[in-house]
Write a protein that holds these residues in place. Structure first.
Motif, short mmCIF file in Angstrom:
data_model
loop_
_atom_site.label_atom_id
_atom_site.label_comp_id
_atom_site.label_asym_id
_atom_site.label_seq_id
_atom_site.Cartn_x
_atom_site.Cartn_y
_atom_site.Cartn_z
N ALA A 161 0.83 -1.20 0.00
CA ALA A 161 0.00 0.00 0.00
C ALA A 161 0.87 1.25 0.00
CB ALA A 161 -0.93 -0.02 1.22
N ARG A 162 1.93 1.25 0.78
CA ARG A 162 2.82 2.41 0.81
C ARG A 162 3.56 2.58 -0.51
NH1 ARG A 162 5.27 0.90 6.78
NH2 ARG A 162 3.65 1.91 8.05
N LEU A 163 3.96 1.48 -1.12
CA LEU A 163 4.71 1.56 -2.37
C LEU A 163 3.88 2.14 -3.50
CD1 LEU A 163 6.65 -1.83 -2.35
CD2 LEU A 163 7.60 0.45 -2.00
N ILE A 164 2.58 1.81 -3.55
CA ILE A 164 1.74 2.26 -4.66
C ILE A 164 0.80 3.39 -4.25
CG2 ILE A 164 1.88 0.02 -5.81
CD1 ILE A 164 -0.94 -0.59 -4.82
N ASN A 165 1.02 3.94 -3.04
CA ASN A 165 0.22 5.07 -2.56
C ASN A 165 -1.26 4.73 -2.53
OD1 ASN A 165 -0.14 7.68 -1.55
ND2 ASN A 165 -0.44 8.55 -3.59
N ALA A 166 -1.59 3.63 -1.89
CA ALA A 166 -2.97 3.18 -1.75
C ALA A 166 -3.22 2.85 -0.29
CB ALA A 166 -3.24 1.96 -2.62
N SER A 167 -4.46 2.56 0.04
CA SER A 167 -4.79 2.13 1.39
C SER A 167 -4.65 0.61 1.49
CB SER A 167 -6.21 2.52 1.75
OG SER A 167 -7.15 1.80 0.96
N ALA A 217 -8.81 -5.50 -0.90
CA ALA A 217 -10.03 -5.68 -1.68
C ALA A 217 -9.74 -6.23 -3.07
CB ALA A 217 -10.79 -4.35 -1.79
N ASP A 218 -8.51 -6.04 -3.57
CA ASP A 218 -8.14 -6.57 -4.88
C ASP A 218 -6.65 -6.89 -4.85
OD1 ASP A 218 -7.84 -7.31 -7.50
OD2 ASP A 218 -8.36 -5.36 -8.37
N ARG A 219 -6.31 -7.96 -4.17
CA ARG A 219 -4.90 -8.32 -4.00
C ARG A 219 -4.22 -8.57 -5.34
NH1 ARG A 219 -2.82 -10.15 0.70
NH2 ARG A 219 -1.73 -11.86 -0.35
N ARG A 220 -4.89 -9.27 -6.22
CA ARG A 220 -4.30 -9.55 -7.52
C ARG A 220 -4.03 -8.26 -8.28
NH1 ARG A 220 -5.27 -9.50 -12.68
NH2 ARG A 220 -4.33 -11.08 -14.03
#
Length: 505
Positions: free
Chosen positions: A380-386, A392-395
Protein backbone atom coordinates in the motif's frame (compact mmCIF):
# COMPACT_ATOMS: atom_id res chain seq x y z
CA UNK A 1 -0.61 -25.59 -12.69
CA UNK A 2 -4.36 -25.06 -12.91
CA UNK A 3 -5.73 -22.28 -15.15
CA UNK A 4 -7.63 -19.52 -13.35
CA UNK A 5 -9.81 -17.29 -15.53
CA UNK A 6 -11.29 -13.83 -15.36
CA UNK A 7 -15.00 -13.33 -15.99
CA UNK A 8 -14.19 -12.01 -19.49
CA UNK A 9 -12.02 -15.02 -20.28
CA UNK A 10 -14.79 -17.32 -19.08
CA UNK A 11 -17.28 -15.64 -21.40
CA UNK A 12 -14.78 -16.02 -24.23
CA UNK A 13 -14.39 -19.72 -23.52
CA UNK A 14 -18.17 -20.13 -23.34
CA UNK A 15 -18.58 -18.38 -26.68
CA UNK A 16 -15.83 -20.36 -28.39
CA UNK A 17 -17.38 -23.62 -27.20
CA UNK A 18 -20.84 -22.62 -28.38
CA UNK A 19 -19.74 -21.23 -31.75
CA UNK A 20 -16.62 -23.13 -32.76
CA UNK A 21 -17.59 -26.50 -31.31
CA UNK A 22 -21.28 -26.03 -32.21
CA UNK A 23 -22.38 -26.84 -28.66
CA UNK A 24 -25.66 -25.10 -27.71
CA UNK A 25 -25.64 -23.13 -24.47
CA UNK A 26 -28.55 -25.21 -23.21
CA UNK A 27 -26.48 -28.37 -23.72
CA UNK A 28 -23.72 -26.91 -21.53
CA UNK A 29 -26.36 -26.27 -18.85
CA UNK A 30 -27.46 -29.89 -19.00
CA UNK A 31 -23.89 -31.18 -18.71
CA UNK A 32 -23.20 -28.90 -15.75
CA UNK A 33 -26.44 -29.89 -14.04
CA UNK A 34 -25.65 -33.57 -14.54
CA UNK A 35 -22.39 -33.14 -12.63
CA UNK A 36 -24.10 -31.19 -9.84
CA UNK A 37 -26.87 -33.76 -9.46
CA UNK A 38 -24.42 -36.64 -9.36
CA UNK A 39 -22.48 -34.89 -6.62
CA UNK A 40 -25.65 -34.27 -4.60
CA UNK A 41 -26.63 -37.92 -4.95
CA UNK A 42 -23.22 -39.08 -3.75
CA UNK A 43 -23.43 -36.83 -0.68
CA UNK A 44 -26.99 -37.95 0.07
CA UNK A 45 -26.07 -41.63 -0.16
CA UNK A 46 -22.87 -41.22 1.87
CA UNK A 47 -24.66 -39.56 4.76
CA UNK A 48 -27.96 -41.46 4.46
CA UNK A 49 -29.95 -38.23 4.54
CA UNK A 50 -33.33 -37.33 3.11
CA UNK A 51 -33.18 -36.64 -0.65
CA UNK A 52 -34.41 -33.05 -0.46
CA UNK A 53 -33.12 -29.77 -1.84
CA UNK A 54 -33.98 -26.09 -1.83
CA UNK A 55 -32.82 -24.45 -5.06
CA UNK A 56 -32.27 -20.67 -5.02
CA UNK A 57 -32.65 -19.32 -8.55
CA UNK A 58 -31.62 -15.98 -10.03
CA UNK A 59 -32.71 -14.58 -13.36
CA UNK A 60 -29.51 -15.22 -15.35
CA UNK A 61 -27.83 -18.31 -16.78
CA UNK A 62 -26.65 -19.33 -13.32
CA UNK A 63 -30.33 -19.53 -12.38
CA UNK A 64 -30.86 -21.64 -15.50
CA UNK A 65 -28.30 -24.13 -14.19
CA UNK A 66 -30.28 -24.27 -10.94
CA UNK A 67 -33.54 -24.94 -12.78
CA UNK A 68 -32.01 -27.83 -14.70
CA UNK A 69 -30.71 -29.24 -11.41
CA UNK A 70 -34.22 -28.89 -9.95
CA UNK A 71 -35.75 -30.78 -12.89
CA UNK A 72 -33.25 -33.61 -12.74
CA UNK A 73 -33.68 -34.06 -9.00
CA UNK A 74 -37.49 -33.84 -9.28
CA UNK A 75 -37.71 -36.61 -11.87
CA UNK A 76 -35.49 -38.77 -9.64
CA UNK A 77 -38.05 -38.50 -6.86
CA UNK A 78 -36.36 -35.92 -4.66
CA UNK A 79 -38.32 -33.44 -2.60
CA UNK A 80 -37.52 -30.17 -4.38
CA UNK A 81 -38.50 -26.56 -3.71
CA UNK A 82 -37.46 -23.62 -5.88
CA UNK A 83 -37.22 -19.99 -4.78
CA UNK A 84 -37.12 -17.41 -7.58
CA UNK A 85 -35.87 -13.88 -6.93
CA UNK A 86 -38.10 -12.56 -9.75
CA UNK A 87 -41.28 -13.82 -11.45
CA UNK A 88 -40.61 -16.62 -13.93
CA UNK A 89 -41.69 -14.42 -16.84
CA UNK A 90 -38.47 -12.41 -16.35
CA UNK A 91 -36.34 -15.43 -17.30
CA UNK A 92 -34.80 -15.21 -20.77
CA UNK A 93 -32.92 -17.38 -23.23
CA UNK A 94 -31.65 -20.73 -21.98
CA UNK A 95 -32.87 -20.02 -18.44
CA UNK A 96 -36.42 -19.58 -19.74
CA UNK A 97 -36.10 -22.84 -21.64
CA UNK A 98 -34.95 -24.59 -18.48
CA UNK A 99 -38.00 -23.21 -16.65
CA UNK A 100 -40.48 -24.53 -19.20
CA UNK A 101 -38.76 -27.93 -19.20
CA UNK A 102 -39.18 -28.05 -15.43
CA UNK A 103 -42.88 -27.23 -15.70
CA UNK A 104 -43.30 -29.88 -18.38
CA UNK A 105 -42.33 -32.53 -15.83
CA UNK A 106 -45.26 -31.54 -13.62
CA UNK A 107 -43.26 -29.46 -11.14
CA UNK A 108 -45.42 -27.02 -9.14
CA UNK A 109 -43.28 -25.98 -6.14
CA UNK A 110 -41.71 -22.75 -7.37
CA UNK A 111 -42.02 -19.66 -5.16
CA UNK A 112 -41.25 -16.09 -5.98
CA UNK A 113 -39.48 -14.70 -2.90
CA UNK A 114 -42.05 -13.15 -0.56
CA UNK A 115 -43.24 -13.28 3.03
CA UNK A 116 -45.89 -15.83 2.05
CA UNK A 117 -43.27 -18.03 0.41
CA UNK A 118 -41.09 -17.87 3.51
CA UNK A 119 -44.01 -18.76 5.76
CA UNK A 120 -44.72 -21.81 3.60
CA UNK A 121 -41.08 -22.92 3.40
CA UNK A 122 -40.61 -22.48 7.16
CA UNK A 123 -42.75 -25.60 7.56
CA UNK A 124 -40.20 -27.74 5.70
CA UNK A 125 -36.59 -28.75 6.16
CA UNK A 126 -34.04 -29.52 3.48
CA UNK A 127 -30.88 -31.56 3.34
CA UNK A 128 -29.30 -29.32 0.72
CA UNK A 129 -29.49 -25.65 -0.21
CA UNK A 130 -28.23 -25.00 -3.74
CA UNK A 131 -27.14 -21.47 -4.62
CA UNK A 132 -27.84 -20.63 -8.28
CA UNK A 133 -28.56 -16.94 -7.73
CA UNK A 134 -25.66 -15.02 -9.22
CA UNK A 135 -22.97 -15.87 -11.74
CA UNK A 136 -19.41 -14.70 -12.37
CA UNK A 137 -20.25 -11.49 -14.20
CA UNK A 138 -21.96 -9.78 -11.25
CA UNK A 139 -20.18 -7.02 -9.31
CA UNK A 140 -21.18 -5.02 -6.27
CA UNK A 141 -23.29 -5.88 -3.25
CA UNK A 142 -26.43 -7.99 -3.76
CA UNK A 143 -29.51 -5.78 -3.53
CA UNK A 144 -33.26 -6.11 -3.29
CA UNK A 145 -34.70 -9.61 -3.34
CA UNK A 146 -31.27 -11.13 -3.95
CA UNK A 147 -29.99 -9.71 -0.73
CA UNK A 148 -33.11 -10.77 1.15
CA UNK A 149 -32.85 -14.34 -0.13
CA UNK A 150 -29.20 -14.56 0.90
CA UNK A 151 -29.96 -13.23 4.38
CA UNK A 152 -32.91 -15.62 4.77
CA UNK A 153 -31.12 -18.76 3.59
CA UNK A 154 -28.37 -18.20 6.13
CA UNK A 155 -30.94 -18.75 8.88
CA UNK A 156 -31.87 -22.24 7.66
CA UNK A 157 -30.61 -24.92 10.00
CA UNK A 158 -29.00 -28.27 9.24
CA UNK A 159 -28.56 -27.81 5.50
CA UNK A 160 -25.50 -28.53 3.42
CA UNK A 161 -24.90 -25.43 1.30
CA UNK A 162 -23.67 -25.93 -2.25
CA UNK A 163 -22.81 -23.05 -4.61
CA UNK A 164 -23.16 -23.46 -8.36
CA UNK A 165 -20.01 -22.04 -9.98
CA UNK A 166 -19.40 -19.30 -7.40
CA UNK A 167 -21.05 -18.30 -4.10
CA UNK A 168 -23.48 -15.43 -4.65
CA UNK A 169 -22.14 -12.16 -3.31
CA UNK A 170 -18.49 -13.13 -3.96
CA UNK A 171 -16.73 -11.00 -6.58
CA UNK A 172 -15.36 -13.42 -9.17
CA UNK A 173 -12.49 -11.07 -10.07
CA UNK A 174 -11.16 -9.99 -6.69
CA UNK A 175 -12.38 -12.56 -4.15
CA UNK A 176 -13.94 -9.69 -2.19
CA UNK A 177 -17.36 -9.80 -0.55
CA UNK A 178 -19.40 -7.48 1.60
CA UNK A 179 -21.88 -8.02 4.40
CA UNK A 180 -24.03 -10.55 2.54
CA UNK A 181 -22.62 -13.64 0.82
CA UNK A 182 -23.53 -17.29 0.39
CA UNK A 183 -21.35 -19.28 2.80
CA UNK A 184 -20.85 -22.53 0.91
CA UNK A 185 -19.77 -25.86 2.29
CA UNK A 186 -18.84 -26.77 -1.25
CA UNK A 187 -18.58 -24.98 -4.59
CA UNK A 188 -18.96 -26.87 -7.86
CA UNK A 189 -17.03 -24.76 -10.36
CA UNK A 190 -18.33 -24.84 -13.92
CA UNK A 191 -15.60 -25.44 -16.48
CA UNK A 192 -12.65 -23.62 -14.91
CA UNK A 193 -11.56 -21.84 -11.76
CA UNK A 194 -12.25 -18.12 -11.57
CA UNK A 195 -10.00 -15.65 -9.82
CA UNK A 196 -12.46 -15.10 -6.99
CA UNK A 197 -12.29 -18.75 -5.99
CA UNK A 198 -8.63 -18.50 -4.99
CA UNK A 199 -7.67 -14.84 -4.39
CA UNK A 200 -8.55 -12.52 -1.53
CA UNK A 201 -11.16 -13.87 0.83
CA UNK A 202 -12.75 -16.17 -1.73
CA UNK A 203 -11.53 -19.41 -0.10
CA UNK A 204 -13.31 -18.38 3.12
CA UNK A 205 -16.75 -18.76 1.53
CA UNK A 206 -16.19 -21.32 -1.25
CA UNK A 207 -15.68 -24.30 1.04
CA UNK A 208 -14.42 -27.39 -0.75
CA UNK A 209 -13.94 -26.78 -4.47
CA UNK A 210 -14.50 -29.25 -7.29
CA UNK A 211 -14.24 -28.39 -10.99
CA UNK A 212 -16.89 -29.81 -13.32
CA UNK A 213 -15.56 -30.37 -16.85
CA UNK A 214 -18.27 -29.44 -19.32
CA UNK A 215 -16.10 -29.69 -22.43
CA UNK A 216 -13.74 -26.76 -21.86
CA UNK A 217 -10.75 -29.03 -21.28
CA UNK A 218 -10.47 -29.50 -25.05
CA UNK A 219 -10.41 -25.76 -25.70
CA UNK A 220 -7.36 -23.53 -25.78
CA UNK A 221 -6.67 -21.75 -22.49
CA UNK A 222 -7.32 -18.03 -23.04
CA UNK A 223 -4.17 -15.94 -23.39
CA UNK A 224 -3.25 -14.10 -20.22
CA UNK A 225 -4.86 -16.61 -17.84
CA UNK A 226 -3.58 -16.84 -14.30
CA UNK A 227 -2.39 -20.18 -12.90
CA UNK A 228 -2.89 -21.74 -9.49
CA UNK A 229 0.15 -23.61 -8.20
CA UNK A 230 -0.27 -26.63 -5.95
CA UNK A 231 2.54 -28.44 -4.06
CA UNK A 232 2.94 -31.05 -6.82
CA UNK A 233 4.29 -28.26 -9.04
CA UNK A 234 7.37 -28.05 -6.82
CA UNK A 235 8.55 -31.39 -8.22
CA UNK A 236 9.18 -29.84 -11.63
CA UNK A 237 9.86 -26.23 -10.68
CA UNK A 238 12.76 -27.09 -8.36
CA UNK A 239 15.31 -29.35 -10.13
CA UNK A 240 16.68 -32.32 -8.23
CA UNK A 241 20.35 -32.05 -7.26
CA UNK A 242 22.55 -33.95 -9.71
CA UNK A 243 25.14 -36.43 -8.47
CA UNK A 244 27.97 -34.13 -9.58
CA UNK A 245 26.64 -31.10 -7.65
CA UNK A 246 29.04 -29.09 -5.50
CA UNK A 247 28.92 -25.78 -3.65
CA UNK A 248 29.95 -23.87 -6.75
CA UNK A 249 27.17 -25.27 -8.90
CA UNK A 250 24.47 -24.68 -6.29
CA UNK A 251 25.00 -20.94 -6.24
CA UNK A 252 26.22 -18.32 -3.80
CA UNK A 253 23.86 -15.89 -2.01
CA UNK A 254 24.95 -12.54 -0.60
CA UNK A 255 22.47 -11.45 2.08
CA UNK A 256 22.67 -7.80 3.17
CA UNK A 257 20.12 -8.23 5.94
CA UNK A 258 19.62 -7.71 9.64
CA UNK A 259 20.99 -5.08 12.03
CA UNK A 260 21.88 -4.82 15.72
CA UNK A 261 18.26 -3.71 16.30
CA UNK A 262 16.77 -6.67 14.43
CA UNK A 263 19.38 -9.41 14.17
CA UNK A 264 16.82 -12.22 14.19
CA UNK A 265 15.36 -11.15 10.86
CA UNK A 266 18.76 -11.41 9.21
CA UNK A 267 19.46 -14.80 10.76
CA UNK A 268 16.13 -16.12 9.42
CA UNK A 269 17.04 -15.00 5.89
CA UNK A 270 20.30 -16.93 6.20
CA UNK A 271 18.47 -20.00 7.53
CA UNK A 272 15.98 -19.84 4.66
CA UNK A 273 18.74 -19.65 2.05
CA UNK A 274 20.79 -22.46 3.61
CA UNK A 275 17.88 -24.87 4.07
CA UNK A 276 16.64 -24.33 0.51
CA UNK A 277 19.87 -25.53 -1.03
CA UNK A 278 22.23 -22.62 -1.75
CA UNK A 279 25.85 -23.75 -2.10
CA UNK A 280 27.26 -20.80 -0.17
CA UNK A 281 25.56 -18.05 1.84
CA UNK A 282 27.37 -14.92 3.00
CA UNK A 283 25.79 -12.80 5.70
CA UNK A 284 26.73 -9.16 5.22
CA UNK A 285 26.01 -7.52 8.57
CA UNK A 286 27.56 -5.67 11.52
CA UNK A 287 29.47 -7.74 14.05
CA UNK A 288 27.11 -6.62 16.83
CA UNK A 289 24.15 -8.28 15.10
CA UNK A 290 26.12 -11.44 14.49
CA UNK A 291 27.10 -11.74 18.12
CA UNK A 292 23.47 -11.48 19.23
CA UNK A 293 22.12 -14.44 17.23
CA UNK A 294 25.18 -16.33 16.00
CA UNK A 295 26.40 -17.38 12.58
CA UNK A 296 25.38 -20.84 11.33
CA UNK A 297 28.50 -22.99 10.92
CA UNK A 298 27.86 -23.46 7.20
CA UNK A 299 27.45 -19.72 6.46
CA UNK A 300 30.11 -17.11 5.72
CA UNK A 301 30.25 -13.61 7.19
CA UNK A 302 31.28 -10.21 5.88
CA UNK A 303 31.50 -7.10 8.05
CA UNK A 304 29.07 -4.39 6.96
CA UNK A 305 30.40 -0.88 7.14
CA UNK A 306 30.36 2.47 5.35
CA UNK A 307 31.83 3.07 1.92
CA UNK A 308 32.50 0.76 -1.00
CA UNK A 309 33.24 -2.84 -0.07
CA UNK A 310 34.53 -5.70 -2.19
CA UNK A 311 31.82 -8.31 -2.71
CA UNK A 312 32.29 -12.08 -3.07
CA UNK A 313 33.32 -12.77 -6.66
CA UNK A 314 31.01 -15.68 -7.39
CA UNK A 315 27.82 -14.19 -5.95
CA UNK A 316 24.77 -15.36 -7.95
CA UNK A 317 21.97 -13.58 -6.06
CA UNK A 318 21.63 -10.63 -3.67
CA UNK A 319 19.08 -10.45 -0.84
CA UNK A 320 18.63 -7.07 0.81
CA UNK A 321 16.49 -5.20 3.34
CA UNK A 322 15.11 -7.68 5.86
CA UNK A 323 15.73 -6.47 9.39
CA UNK A 324 17.18 -3.07 8.54
CA UNK A 325 16.81 -0.68 11.48
CA UNK A 326 14.29 2.12 11.03
CA UNK A 327 17.00 4.71 11.59
CA UNK A 328 19.63 2.95 9.51
CA UNK A 329 22.13 4.84 7.39
CA UNK A 330 22.26 2.31 4.57
CA UNK A 331 20.19 4.12 1.95
CA UNK A 332 23.13 5.66 0.08
CA UNK A 333 25.04 2.38 0.08
CA UNK A 334 22.02 0.41 -1.14
CA UNK A 335 21.26 2.99 -3.84
CA UNK A 336 24.85 2.62 -5.08
CA UNK A 337 24.46 -1.14 -5.19
CA UNK A 338 21.29 -0.76 -7.29
CA UNK A 339 23.49 0.93 -9.88
CA UNK A 340 26.45 -1.48 -9.70
CA UNK A 341 24.84 -4.92 -9.18
CA UNK A 342 22.78 -4.92 -12.35
CA UNK A 343 24.16 -8.28 -13.47
CA UNK A 344 22.72 -10.08 -10.42
CA UNK A 345 19.12 -11.00 -9.59
CA UNK A 346 17.89 -9.36 -6.39
CA UNK A 347 15.38 -10.10 -3.67
CA UNK A 348 14.33 -6.91 -1.90
CA UNK A 349 12.34 -6.88 1.32
CA UNK A 350 11.23 -4.31 3.91
CA UNK A 351 13.07 -0.96 3.68
CA UNK A 352 15.04 -1.99 0.60
CA UNK A 353 11.76 -1.99 -1.35
CA UNK A 354 11.20 1.67 -0.49
CA UNK A 355 14.72 2.52 -1.64
CA UNK A 356 14.14 0.60 -4.87
CA UNK A 357 10.81 2.31 -5.57
CA UNK A 358 12.57 5.68 -5.38
CA UNK A 359 15.46 4.43 -7.53
CA UNK A 360 13.19 2.84 -10.13
CA UNK A 361 11.20 6.04 -10.71
CA UNK A 362 14.48 7.73 -11.70
CA UNK A 363 15.77 4.80 -13.77
CA UNK A 364 12.76 3.46 -15.66
CA UNK A 365 14.79 2.32 -18.66
CA UNK A 366 17.37 0.27 -16.77
CA UNK A 367 16.81 -3.49 -16.82
CA UNK A 368 17.05 -5.29 -13.52
CA UNK A 369 16.01 -8.77 -12.37
CA UNK A 370 14.19 -8.00 -9.13
CA UNK A 371 11.79 -9.73 -6.74
CA UNK A 372 9.89 -7.55 -4.26
CA UNK A 373 8.28 -9.30 -1.27
CA UNK A 374 5.80 -6.88 0.35
CA UNK A 375 3.03 -7.60 2.81
CA UNK A 376 -0.20 -5.60 2.21
CA UNK A 377 0.84 -2.57 4.29
CA UNK A 378 4.20 -2.33 2.51
CA UNK A 379 2.56 -2.66 -0.89
CA UNK A 380 0.00 0.00 0.00
CA UNK A 381 2.82 2.41 0.81
CA UNK A 382 4.71 1.56 -2.37
CA UNK A 383 1.74 2.26 -4.66
CA UNK A 384 0.22 5.07 -2.56
CA UNK A 385 -2.97 3.18 -1.75
CA UNK A 386 -4.79 2.13 1.39
CA UNK A 387 -4.38 -1.31 2.92
CA UNK A 388 -8.13 -1.78 2.45
CA UNK A 389 -7.80 -1.13 -1.28
CA UNK A 390 -4.96 -3.62 -1.56
CA UNK A 391 -6.86 -6.31 0.34
CA UNK A 392 -10.03 -5.68 -1.68
CA UNK A 393 -8.14 -6.57 -4.88
CA UNK A 394 -4.90 -8.32 -4.00
CA UNK A 395 -4.30 -9.55 -7.52
CA UNK A 396 -4.90 -6.16 -9.09
CA UNK A 397 -2.63 -4.42 -6.56
CA UNK A 398 0.20 -6.91 -7.15
CA UNK A 399 -0.02 -6.58 -10.94
CA UNK A 400 -0.11 -2.79 -10.68
CA UNK A 401 3.05 -2.74 -8.55
CA UNK A 402 4.85 -5.29 -10.75
CA UNK A 403 4.26 -3.36 -13.95
CA UNK A 404 4.92 0.02 -12.29
CA UNK A 405 8.28 -0.99 -10.83
CA UNK A 406 9.22 -3.48 -13.58
CA UNK A 407 9.80 -6.16 -10.97
CA UNK A 408 8.31 -9.46 -9.90
CA UNK A 409 6.07 -8.91 -6.87
CA UNK A 410 5.22 -11.50 -4.23
CA UNK A 411 2.26 -10.13 -2.28
CA UNK A 412 2.41 -12.07 0.98
CA UNK A 413 -0.52 -13.08 3.14
CA UNK A 414 -3.46 -15.48 2.72
CA UNK A 415 -3.81 -16.20 -0.99
CA UNK A 416 -0.27 -15.17 -1.96
CA UNK A 417 -0.10 -13.54 -5.39
CA UNK A 418 3.03 -13.64 -7.57
CA UNK A 419 2.97 -11.13 -10.45
CA UNK A 420 5.72 -10.81 -13.06
CA UNK A 421 6.94 -7.51 -14.47
CA UNK A 422 5.00 -8.39 -17.63
CA UNK A 423 1.74 -8.85 -15.70
CA UNK A 424 1.61 -12.66 -15.65
CA UNK A 425 0.14 -14.06 -12.44
CA UNK A 426 0.59 -17.21 -10.41
CA UNK A 427 -1.52 -17.88 -7.33
CA UNK A 428 -0.25 -19.93 -4.39
CA UNK A 429 -2.42 -22.65 -2.85
CA UNK A 430 -0.19 -23.48 0.14
CA UNK A 431 0.02 -21.82 3.55
CA UNK A 432 -2.04 -21.62 6.73
CA UNK A 433 -2.96 -19.21 9.57
CA UNK A 434 -0.07 -20.49 11.67
CA UNK A 435 2.20 -18.37 9.48
CA UNK A 436 0.76 -15.18 10.96
CA UNK A 437 3.85 -14.25 12.95
CA UNK A 438 6.98 -12.18 12.53
CA UNK A 439 9.92 -13.65 10.66
CA UNK A 440 8.03 -15.69 8.07
CA UNK A 441 8.77 -13.21 5.31
CA UNK A 442 12.46 -13.21 6.19
CA UNK A 443 12.66 -16.96 5.61
CA UNK A 444 10.83 -16.48 2.30
CA UNK A 445 13.35 -13.86 1.12
CA UNK A 446 16.16 -16.31 1.81
CA UNK A 447 14.42 -19.14 -0.04
CA UNK A 448 13.80 -17.01 -3.13
CA UNK A 449 17.39 -15.77 -3.08
CA UNK A 450 18.64 -19.35 -2.88
CA UNK A 451 16.53 -20.44 -5.85
CA UNK A 452 17.75 -17.47 -7.87
CA UNK A 453 21.34 -18.41 -7.07
CA UNK A 454 20.61 -21.96 -8.24
CA UNK A 455 19.61 -20.63 -11.65
CA UNK A 456 15.81 -20.31 -11.59
CA UNK A 457 14.30 -17.36 -13.42
CA UNK A 458 12.93 -14.47 -11.38
CA UNK A 459 9.28 -15.52 -11.91
CA UNK A 460 9.97 -19.20 -11.24
CA UNK A 461 12.11 -18.52 -8.15
CA UNK A 462 9.48 -16.21 -6.68
CA UNK A 463 6.64 -18.64 -7.45
CA UNK A 464 8.42 -21.80 -6.33
CA UNK A 465 9.79 -20.04 -3.25
CA UNK A 466 6.37 -18.85 -2.10
CA UNK A 467 4.82 -22.26 -2.81
CA UNK A 468 7.59 -24.20 -1.03
CA UNK A 469 7.53 -21.80 1.91
CA UNK A 470 3.77 -22.29 2.37
CA UNK A 471 3.97 -26.05 1.86
CA UNK A 472 6.64 -26.41 4.52
CA UNK A 473 4.35 -24.49 6.88
CA UNK A 474 1.47 -26.83 6.00
CA UNK A 475 3.58 -29.89 6.77
CA UNK A 476 4.65 -28.32 10.05
CA UNK A 477 1.03 -27.52 10.98
CA UNK A 478 0.07 -31.14 10.26
CA UNK A 479 2.77 -32.51 12.54
CA UNK A 480 2.89 -29.89 15.31
CA UNK A 481 -0.30 -27.83 14.99
CA UNK A 482 -0.75 -24.33 13.60
CA UNK A 483 0.17 -22.70 16.92
CA UNK A 484 3.73 -24.06 16.65
CA UNK A 485 4.47 -23.02 13.07
CA UNK A 486 7.61 -20.99 13.85
CA UNK A 487 9.77 -19.45 11.12
CA UNK A 488 12.95 -21.20 12.27
CA UNK A 489 11.14 -24.56 12.25
CA UNK A 490 9.67 -23.78 8.83
CA UNK A 491 13.16 -23.17 7.44
CA UNK A 492 14.43 -26.47 8.86
CA UNK A 493 11.41 -28.27 7.40
CA UNK A 494 11.92 -27.10 3.81
CA UNK A 495 14.10 -30.04 2.77
CA UNK A 496 12.03 -32.79 4.43
CA UNK A 497 8.82 -31.35 2.99
CA UNK A 498 10.19 -31.36 -0.56
CA UNK A 499 11.82 -34.79 -0.25
CA UNK A 500 8.64 -36.37 1.14
CA UNK A 501 6.63 -34.76 -1.67
CA UNK A 502 8.95 -36.19 -4.32
CA UNK A 503 8.71 -39.66 -2.77
CA UNK A 504 4.91 -39.55 -2.75
CA UNK A 505 4.66 -38.73 -6.47
Amino acid sequence: MIPVLSAAQMRQLDQETIEAAKVPGRALMEVAADGIVRRLEVLQEQHHTEPSALILVGSGNNGGDGLVVARRLFVRGWKVEVVLTKPAKSLKGDAAGAWFSLLAEGFESAHVFSDDALAYLAQSSFTFTVDALLGTGVEGEPRGALREVLVWQATLAATYRMAVDIPSGLNSETGHFGEVVFQADETLVIGALKRGHVVGRGPEVCGAIDILDIGFSDRRIPEGSDFLLSPIDLTWMIPERVRAAHKGTMGQVLAMVGSPDMPGAGRLVIDGALHSGAGLVTWWVEREALELVGLPPSALWMQRGPGVQALPERTKAWVCGSGFAKNDSLEAQVMNLFATLGQLPWVLDARAMTYFADWRMRHLDEERSVVLTPHPLELARLINASVEAVEADRRGAAVHAATLFKACVVLKGPGTVVASAEGDVRLISSGNPGMARGGMGDVLAGVIGSLLAQGLSVFDAASAGALWHGYSADCLADSHGETSVLPESLAQGLGPALDDLRKSC
